[in-house]
Motif scaffolding. Structure first.
Motif, PDB file in Angstrom:
ATOM      1  N   LYS A   2       0.833  -1.216   0.000  1.00 33.04           N
ATOM      2  CA  LYS A   2       0.000   0.000   0.000  1.00 33.04           C
ATOM      3  C   LYS A   2       0.858   1.251   0.000  1.00 33.04           C
ATOM      4  O   LYS A   2       0.641   2.188  -0.785  1.00 33.04           O
ATOM      5  CB  LYS A   2      -0.918  -0.030   1.218  1.00 33.04           C
ATOM      6  CG  LYS A   2      -1.848   1.164   1.350  1.00 33.04           C
ATOM      7  CD  LYS A   2      -1.346   2.165   2.366  1.00 33.04           C
ATOM      8  CE  LYS A   2      -2.276   3.332   2.518  1.00 33.04           C
ATOM      9  NZ  LYS A   2      -1.744   4.381   3.391  1.00 33.04           N
ATOM     10  N   ARG A   3       1.895   1.285   0.843  1.00 35.47           N
ATOM     11  CA  ARG A   3       2.768   2.450   0.868  1.00 35.47           C
ATOM     12  C   ARG A   3       3.533   2.595  -0.447  1.00 35.47           C
ATOM     13  O   ARG A   3       3.772   3.706  -0.922  1.00 35.47           O
ATOM     14  CB  ARG A   3       3.760   2.322   2.035  1.00 35.47           C
ATOM     15  CG  ARG A   3       3.116   2.395   3.403  1.00 35.47           C
ATOM     16  CD  ARG A   3       2.510   3.759   3.667  1.00 35.47           C
ATOM     17  NE  ARG A   3       3.514   4.803   3.597  1.00 35.47           N
ATOM     18  CZ  ARG A   3       4.218   5.242   4.632  1.00 35.47           C
ATOM     19  NH1 ARG A   3       4.011   4.713   5.837  1.00 35.47           N
ATOM     20  NH2 ARG A   3       5.104   6.222   4.491  1.00 35.47           N
ATOM     21  N   HIS A   4       3.912   1.467  -1.049  1.00 37.90           N
ATOM     22  CA  HIS A   4       4.653   1.527  -2.307  1.00 37.90           C
ATOM     23  C   HIS A   4       3.779   2.045  -3.452  1.00 37.90           C
ATOM     24  O   HIS A   4       4.218   2.869  -4.257  1.00 37.90           O
ATOM     25  CB  HIS A   4       5.204   0.135  -2.634  1.00 37.90           C
ATOM     26  CG  HIS A   4       5.927   0.075  -3.952  1.00 37.90           C
ATOM     27  ND1 HIS A   4       7.167   0.645  -4.150  1.00 37.90           N
ATOM     28  CD2 HIS A   4       5.570  -0.476  -5.156  1.00 37.90           C
ATOM     29  CE1 HIS A   4       7.549   0.444  -5.395  1.00 37.90           C
ATOM     30  NE2 HIS A   4       6.599  -0.231  -6.029  1.00 37.90           N
ATOM     31  N   LYS A   5       2.547   1.575  -3.540  1.00 37.39           N
ATOM     32  CA  LYS A   5       1.666   1.975  -4.634  1.00 37.39           C
ATOM     33  C   LYS A   5       1.234   3.423  -4.507  1.00 37.39           C
ATOM     34  O   LYS A   5       1.085   4.136  -5.510  1.00 37.39           O
ATOM     35  CB  LYS A   5       0.437   1.066  -4.678  1.00 37.39           C
ATOM     36  CG  LYS A   5       0.730  -0.376  -5.073  1.00 37.39           C
ATOM     37  CD  LYS A   5       1.208  -0.465  -6.519  1.00 37.39           C
ATOM     38  CE  LYS A   5       1.394  -1.901  -6.952  1.00 37.39           C
ATOM     39  NZ  LYS A   5       1.905  -1.990  -8.360  1.00 37.39           N
ATOM     40  N   TRP A   6       1.003   3.895  -3.284  1.00 38.40           N
ATOM     41  CA  TRP A   6       0.493   5.245  -3.088  1.00 38.40           C
ATOM     42  C   TRP A   6       1.613   6.268  -2.885  1.00 38.40           C
ATOM     43  O   TRP A   6       1.326   7.454  -2.690  1.00 38.40           O
ATOM     44  CB  TRP A   6      -0.441   5.277  -1.872  1.00 38.40           C
ATOM     45  CG  TRP A   6      -1.767   4.661  -2.156  1.00 38.40           C
ATOM     46  CD1 TRP A   6      -2.089   3.355  -2.106  1.00 38.40           C
ATOM     47  CD2 TRP A   6      -2.952   5.349  -2.541  1.00 38.40           C
ATOM     48  NE1 TRP A   6      -3.403   3.156  -2.434  1.00 38.40           N
ATOM     49  CE2 TRP A   6      -3.967   4.375  -2.708  1.00 38.40           C
ATOM     50  CE3 TRP A   6      -3.275   6.701  -2.764  1.00 38.40           C
ATOM     51  CZ2 TRP A   6      -5.270   4.702  -3.089  1.00 38.40           C
ATOM     52  CZ3 TRP A   6      -4.575   7.017  -3.125  1.00 38.40           C
ATOM     53  CH2 TRP A   6      -5.549   6.023  -3.289  1.00 38.40           C
ATOM     54  N   SER A   7       2.851   5.810  -2.870  1.00 42.76           N
ATOM     55  CA  SER A   7       3.931   6.766  -2.620  1.00 42.76           C
ATOM     56  C   SER A   7       4.029   7.821  -3.719  1.00 42.76           C
ATOM     57  O   SER A   7       4.372   8.986  -3.460  1.00 42.76           O
ATOM     58  CB  SER A   7       5.267   6.012  -2.499  1.00 42.76           C
ATOM     59  OG  SER A   7       5.560   5.317  -3.707  1.00 42.76           O
ATOM     60  N   VAL A   8       3.734   7.445  -4.980  1.00 46.35           N
ATOM     61  CA  VAL A   8       3.799   8.406  -6.082  1.00 46.35           C
ATOM     62  C   VAL A   8       2.754   9.491  -5.905  1.00 46.35           C
ATOM     63  O   VAL A   8       3.018  10.693  -6.108  1.00 46.35           O
ATOM     64  CB  VAL A   8       3.626   7.684  -7.427  1.00 46.35           C
ATOM     65  CG1 VAL A   8       3.643   8.679  -8.577  1.00 46.35           C
ATOM     66  CG2 VAL A   8       4.709   6.632  -7.619  1.00 46.35           C
TER      67      VAL A   8
END
Length: 313
Positions: A295-301
């Motif tokens: 979740k953090r990886h996908k929404w980091s952008v």
């Protein structure tokens, strides 16, 4: 001006009202007047009215409590809560206790109570081996048929047979127990409020009736039974049987073992349900950090971007 005032009165008066002026006399006070009168009371009167209200409410509550306490139909002693070994979040049933409990049922309870929803095969791998259960089943005589001649016959029991009933029908059971029908014990733990606490208290709670309580000859006093008068005589006492494993057969031990056996009979999936719950907790514990990282990886952008508006020149 007089004509204008009369026309205004006709327009503003309520429909169906009278044109005559209201008769002289005391007028009703609006609700605000009563509030102002209460605010105008002296402090002593307010305290007196408050005390009177509290006393009235307390008297009504006391009367209700006394009415409930003296009602003979509601007299029932609630069972205490015992620390059963299988009540823990991940605790399993004591299978040695289940084996002893089946022995108690077979030698004591089966004389009056049935367990028509439990088959001999259900004991395999729980309290007995397959060879032991086959030997137990062969001790029972099962009515089967019809045969080639159209007649019923008896045969030794098999693993697929259910526990034999002590009476052929309910009328025979009532006739042998002074009109009372012994309940089936297959789901008695789930069917009674309190579960094994109630059954344990009932088995060990027989005593003499208190002063002023009269019990008929064929009945017995038990404070945990609704109505306190029960047809079943005290079924267990110290050393009523001998356990196969040498466990001392005290009354509390016998009651504890048969309650554990009845809990397993009412909920045979008890251990499997808790085992699956533990596996699910372990899987969730492993997946939660991974899902959080994704979740953090996908929404980091989206969370780290900066939107700048440049108006056209």
């Amino acid at each position: 001006m007089a004509a204008l005032s009369a026309a205004r009165y006709l327009v503003l008066r309520p429909r169906g009202g009278s044109l005559l002026p209201p008769p002289p006399g005391p007028r009703l006070r609006p609700p605000q007047a009563s509030l102002s009168s209460l605010s105008g009371m002296s402090r002593g009167r307010k305290v007196a009215l408050s005390a009177l209200g509290v006393l009235a409410a307390g008297g009504a509550g006391l009367a209700l409590a006394l009415h409930t306490a003296v009602s003979a139909s509601d007299l029932q002693l609630h069972p205490p809560s015992y620390a059963w070994s299988h009540n823990g979040l991940l605790a399993s049933l004591d299978h040695s206790s289940i084996r002893r409990g089946y022995q108690v049922y077979k030698q004591v309870c089966a004389a009056c109570h049935s367990m028509e929803y439990l088959a001999f095969r259900n004991l395999v791998g729980v309290s007995h081996t397959e060879a032991e259960v086959k030997a137990l089943a062969e001790e029972a005589e099962v009515v089967d048929g019809p045969d080639e001649n159209g007649e019923m016959f008896t045969r030794p029991g098999k693993l697929s047979d259910y526990f034999p009933k002590p009476y052929p029908n309910s009328e025979a059971a009532r006739a042998a127990n002074n009109g009372a029908l012994p309940p089936d014990l297959s789901y008695i733990i789930s069917a009674r409020h309190g579960g094994e606490d109630y059954v344990f208290s009932l088995l060990t709670g027989y005593c003499d009736p208190p002063t002023g309580v009269i019990i008929r000859e064929e009945l017995h006093y038990n404070p945990y039974f609704p109505g306190q008068a029960i047809t079943m005589a005290p079924p267990i006492y110290n050393e009523i049987l001998e356990f196969e494993d040498g466990t001392p057969a005290t009354m509390s031990q016998i009651a504890k073992d048969v309650c554990t056996f009845l809990r397993w009979a009412a909920e045979p999936e008890h251990d499997h349900r808790k085992r699956m719950g533990m596996k699910m907790l372990m899987i969730v514990g492993l997946l939660t950090p991974l899902i959080y990282y994704l979740k953090r990886h996908k929404w980091s952008v989206l969370k780290s971007r900066k939107i700048a508006y440049r108006p056209p020149k």
